[in-house]
Design a protein around this motif. Structure first.
Motif, PDB file in Angstrom:
ATOM      1  N   MET A 219       0.830  -1.197   0.000  1.00 55.24           N
ATOM      2  CA  MET A 219       0.000   0.000   0.000  1.00 55.24           C
ATOM      3  C   MET A 219       0.877   1.264   0.000  1.00 55.24           C
ATOM      4  N   ARG A 220       1.942   1.249   0.801  1.00 60.56           N
ATOM      5  CA  ARG A 220       2.806   2.427   0.860  1.00 60.56           C
ATOM      6  C   ARG A 220       3.548   2.637  -0.458  1.00 60.56           C
ATOM      7  N   ARG A 221       3.912   1.573  -1.121  1.00 59.98           N
ATOM      8  CA  ARG A 221       4.576   1.731  -2.418  1.00 59.98           C
ATOM      9  C   ARG A 221       3.632   2.367  -3.443  1.00 59.98           C
ATOM     10  N   LYS A 222       2.364   2.009  -3.405  1.00 56.30           N
ATOM     11  CA  LYS A 222       1.403   2.626  -4.308  1.00 56.30           C
ATOM     12  C   LYS A 222       1.244   4.115  -4.014  1.00 56.30           C
ATOM     13  N   VAL A 223       1.205   4.454  -2.743  1.00 58.27           N
ATOM     14  CA  VAL A 223       1.091   5.863  -2.360  1.00 58.27           C
ATOM     15  C   VAL A 223       2.321   6.644  -2.810  1.00 58.27           C
ATOM     16  N   GLU A 224       3.499   6.043  -2.639  1.00 60.33           N
ATOM     17  CA  GLU A 224       4.734   6.716  -3.053  1.00 60.33           C
ATOM     18  C   GLU A 224       4.756   6.947  -4.561  1.00 60.33           C
ATOM     19  N   GLU A 228       5.012  10.791  -6.600  1.00 58.15           N
ATOM     20  CA  GLU A 228       6.242  11.076  -7.328  1.00 58.15           C
ATOM     21  C   GLU A 228       6.102  12.297  -8.241  1.00 58.15           C
ATOM     22  N   LYS A 229       4.941  12.493  -8.847  1.00 57.12           N
ATOM     23  CA  LYS A 229       4.769  13.633  -9.748  1.00 57.12           C
ATOM     24  C   LYS A 229       4.882  14.974  -9.017  1.00 57.12           C
ATOM     25  N   PRO A 230       4.168  15.204  -7.904  1.00 59.18           N
ATOM     26  CA  PRO A 230       4.361  16.486  -7.203  1.00 59.18           C
ATOM     27  C   PRO A 230       5.781  16.661  -6.671  1.00 59.18           C
ATOM     28  N   ARG A 231       6.457  15.595  -6.353  1.00 52.73           N
ATOM     29  CA  ARG A 231       7.842  15.719  -5.901  1.00 52.73           C
ATOM     30  C   ARG A 231       8.745  16.172  -7.048  1.00 52.73           C
ATOM     31  N   THR A 232       8.497  15.654  -8.235  1.00 51.77           N
ATOM     32  CA  THR A 232       9.274  16.099  -9.393  1.00 51.77           C
ATOM     33  C   THR A 232       9.034  17.571  -9.672  1.00 51.77           C
ATOM     34  N   ASN A 233       7.789  18.009  -9.580  1.00 53.34           N
ATOM     35  CA  ASN A 233       7.485  19.429  -9.764  1.00 53.34           C
ATOM     36  C   ASN A 233       8.188  20.288  -8.715  1.00 53.34           C
ATOM     37  N   PHE A 234       8.214  19.802  -7.495  1.00 50.94           N
ATOM     38  CA  PHE A 234       8.881  20.531  -6.412  1.00 50.94           C
ATOM     39  C   PHE A 234      10.367  20.698  -6.705  1.00 50.94           C
ATOM     40  N   ARG A 235      11.018  19.650  -7.195  1.00 51.97           N
ATOM     41  CA  ARG A 235      12.447  19.736  -7.504  1.00 51.97           C
ATOM     42  C   ARG A 235      12.715  20.758  -8.606  1.00 51.97           C
ATOM     43  N   TRP A 236      11.931  20.695  -9.705  1.00 50.26           N
ATOM     44  CA  TRP A 236      12.195  21.590 -10.830  1.00 50.26           C
ATOM     45  C   TRP A 236      11.918  23.047 -10.473  1.00 50.26           C
ATOM     46  N   VAL A 237      10.847  23.312  -9.752  1.00 49.81           N
ATOM     47  CA  VAL A 237      10.545  24.695  -9.358  1.00 49.81           C
ATOM     48  C   VAL A 237      11.643  25.242  -8.449  1.00 49.81           C
ATOM     49  N   SER A 238      12.131  24.416  -7.518  1.00 57.63           N
ATOM     50  CA  SER A 238      13.175  24.859  -6.591  1.00 57.63           C
ATOM     51  C   SER A 238      14.468  25.160  -7.342  1.00 57.63           C
ATOM     52  N   LEU A 239      14.871  24.260  -8.233  1.00 53.45           N
ATOM     53  CA  LEU A 239      16.114  24.463  -8.971  1.00 53.45           C
ATOM     54  C   LEU A 239      16.024  25.668  -9.907  1.00 53.45           C
ATOM     55  N   PHE A 240      14.862  25.859 -10.537  1.00 58.73           N
ATOM     56  CA  PHE A 240      14.703  27.003 -11.441  1.00 58.73           C
ATOM     57  C   PHE A 240      14.817  28.319 -10.669  1.00 58.73           C
ATOM     58  N   CYS A 241      14.174  28.406  -9.509  1.00 59.76           N
ATOM     59  CA  CYS A 241      14.224  29.649  -8.732  1.00 59.76           C
ATOM     60  C   CYS A 241      15.632  29.937  -8.227  1.00 59.76           C
ATOM     61  N   MET A 242      16.333  28.914  -7.758  1.00 59.19           N
ATOM     62  CA  MET A 242      17.692  29.138  -7.270  1.00 59.19           C
ATOM     63  C   MET A 242      18.636  29.477  -8.415  1.00 59.19           C
ATOM     64  N   GLY A 243      18.421  28.876  -9.575  1.00 58.24           N
ATOM     65  CA  GLY A 243      19.235  29.222 -10.733  1.00 58.24           C
ATOM     66  C   GLY A 243      19.027  30.658 -11.180  1.00 58.24           C
ATOM     67  N   ALA A 244      17.768  31.107 -11.144  1.00 65.06           N
ATOM     68  CA  ALA A 244      17.475  32.490 -11.508  1.00 65.06           C
ATOM     69  C   ALA A 244      18.121  33.460 -10.523  1.00 65.06           C
ATOM     70  N   PHE A 245      18.115  33.103  -9.251  1.00 66.57           N
ATOM     71  CA  PHE A 245      18.756  33.956  -8.245  1.00 66.57           C
ATOM     72  C   PHE A 245      20.266  34.025  -8.466  1.00 66.57           C
ATOM     73  N   ALA A 246      20.881  32.875  -8.776  1.00 67.71           N
ATOM     74  CA  ALA A 246      22.321  32.855  -8.991  1.00 67.71           C
ATOM     75  C   ALA A 246      22.717  33.682 -10.208  1.00 67.71           C
ATOM     76  N   LEU A 247      21.933  33.592 -11.290  1.00 66.03           N
ATOM     77  CA  LEU A 247      22.246  34.384 -12.487  1.00 66.03           C
ATOM     78  C   LEU A 247      22.031  35.875 -12.257  1.00 66.03           C
ATOM     79  N   SER A 248      21.025  36.221 -11.458  1.00 70.92           N
ATOM     80  CA  SER A 248      20.763  37.637 -11.217  1.00 70.92           C
ATOM     81  C   SER A 248      21.887  38.302 -10.442  1.00 70.92           C
ATOM     82  N   MET A 249      22.642  37.506  -9.660  1.00 70.27           N
ATOM     83  CA  MET A 249      23.750  38.076  -8.903  1.00 70.27           C
ATOM     84  C   MET A 249      24.879  38.535  -9.821  1.00 70.27           C
ATOM     85  N   LEU A 250      24.921  38.024 -11.043  1.00 69.40           N
ATOM     86  CA  LEU A 250      25.970  38.420 -11.986  1.00 69.40           C
ATOM     87  C   LEU A 250      25.670  39.747 -12.665  1.00 69.40           C
TER      88      LEU A 250
END
Length: 305
Positions: A219-224, A228-250
């Motif tokens: 049951m827990r494997r099915k829930v996991e 997985e999809k919202p976790r993937t979205n969380f990773r991409w949104v986080s990396l995009f925002c931090m990348g934008a912040f790093a580029l803006s510092m230049l």
């Protein structure tokens, strides 16, 4: 007296050098006092709960990823010296340290599933060993060598507690505390009840409980898989925002307003809001664990007999 970045770096380096020398002396000489078991206070229990069920929280990250923390400190110091932003260096170090937390939002749940799967295998072995007519404590001791690697340290500590004279109910509750899962409480509760009355039918009860654990794992494997999809979205949104912040510092003109004290305070507020959004998104991608029903062993003042 004006506090310059060079003076602050020198002060921090001196403090770290003294601390390193003290740690080296303690490591070489050692301590003479033996560790004393004590009940955990409310603050310690809260910190361990905040650290996660599996040791993947901030406390364990500090202990298990010292190299990452050291690299984050160096990168933060470099950003501070290049940009003259103390807060920029601090945010850089925090971003690097929190990268595993961002990239692996579901690691804790996956580790807990693996432990639960190993527990199911161990319970089945206990049922087979106990069939031979030996006591539950002897069966636990005999299962140490064949216990799955995922939970082998916990089984070894359980055996040590029983052998050193702990009351059986406290030893089993401490075992459940370490694994910190409602399903593990079911196993510990069965062992506690058997230790109280020593009735027959333990092997059959253990096999039935192992079957329930197997269903819980599925049951827990099915829930996991659904999470997985919202976790993937969380990773991409986080990396995009931090990348934008790093580029803006230049961009010197774009970040010019942040050079003042007021700008640094605004940057701190924006960073705090960004972290709050990350925490909110991460909680949406995590599965809330079922509440445990066994009280912690350290709340019982009955010390090991």
């Amino acid at each position: 007296m004006t506090l310059t970045p060079e003076a602050l770096v020198a002060a921090v380096a001196g403090a770290l050098a003294v601390s390193g020398a003290l740690i080296a002396v303690v490591g070489l000489v050692g301590t003479t006092s033996a560790p004393v078991a004590r009940p955990k206070g409310p603050l310690e229990r809260w910190l361990r709960a905040a650290d996660g069920q599996d040791g993947t929280g901030p406390l364990s990250m500090w202990a298990d990823r010292r190299l990452l923390v050291s690299g984050a400190g160096g990168a933060g110091l470099l950003v501070w010296l290049l940009t003259s932003w103390p807060l920029g260096g601090l945010l850089t170090a925090a971003a690097i340290v929190g990268m595993p937390w961002i990239l692996q939002p579901g690691r804790g749940s996956k580790v807990q599933i693996l432990r639960l799967e190993a527990l199911e295998e161990w319970v089945r072995r206990l049922a087979d060993i106990h069939t031979a007519g030996i006591s539950l404590e002897q069966a636990v001791a005999s299962s140490v060598r064949s216990a799955p690697k995922t939970i082998a340290p916990y089984v070894a500590r359980l055996t040590s507690r029983l052998a050193s004279g702990w009351q059986a109910r406290l030893a089993y509750r401490a075992f459940a505390d370490e694994l910190n899962d409602a399903s593990v409480d079911s196993v510990a509760a069965l062992m506690i009840m058997h230790a109280a009355d020593r009735g027959a039918g333990l092997s059959a009860a253990l096999r039935e409980l192992a079957g329930q654990l197997s269903e819980e794992v599925l049951m827990r494997r099915k829930v996991e898989a659904d999470r997985e999809k919202p976790r993937t979205n969380f990773r991409w949104v986080s990396l995009f925002c931090m990348g934008a912040f790093a580029l803006s510092m230049l961009s010197g003109a774009y970040v010019q307003p942040y050079n003042s004290i007021t700008g640094q305070l605004v940057l701190l507020i924006l960073a705090a809001a960004f972290v709050a959004v990350l925490v909110w998104m991460r909680r949406m991608a995590l599965t809330k664990p079922a509440p445990r029903f066994l009280p912690p062993a350290d709340r019982d003042l009955g010390e090991p007999s």
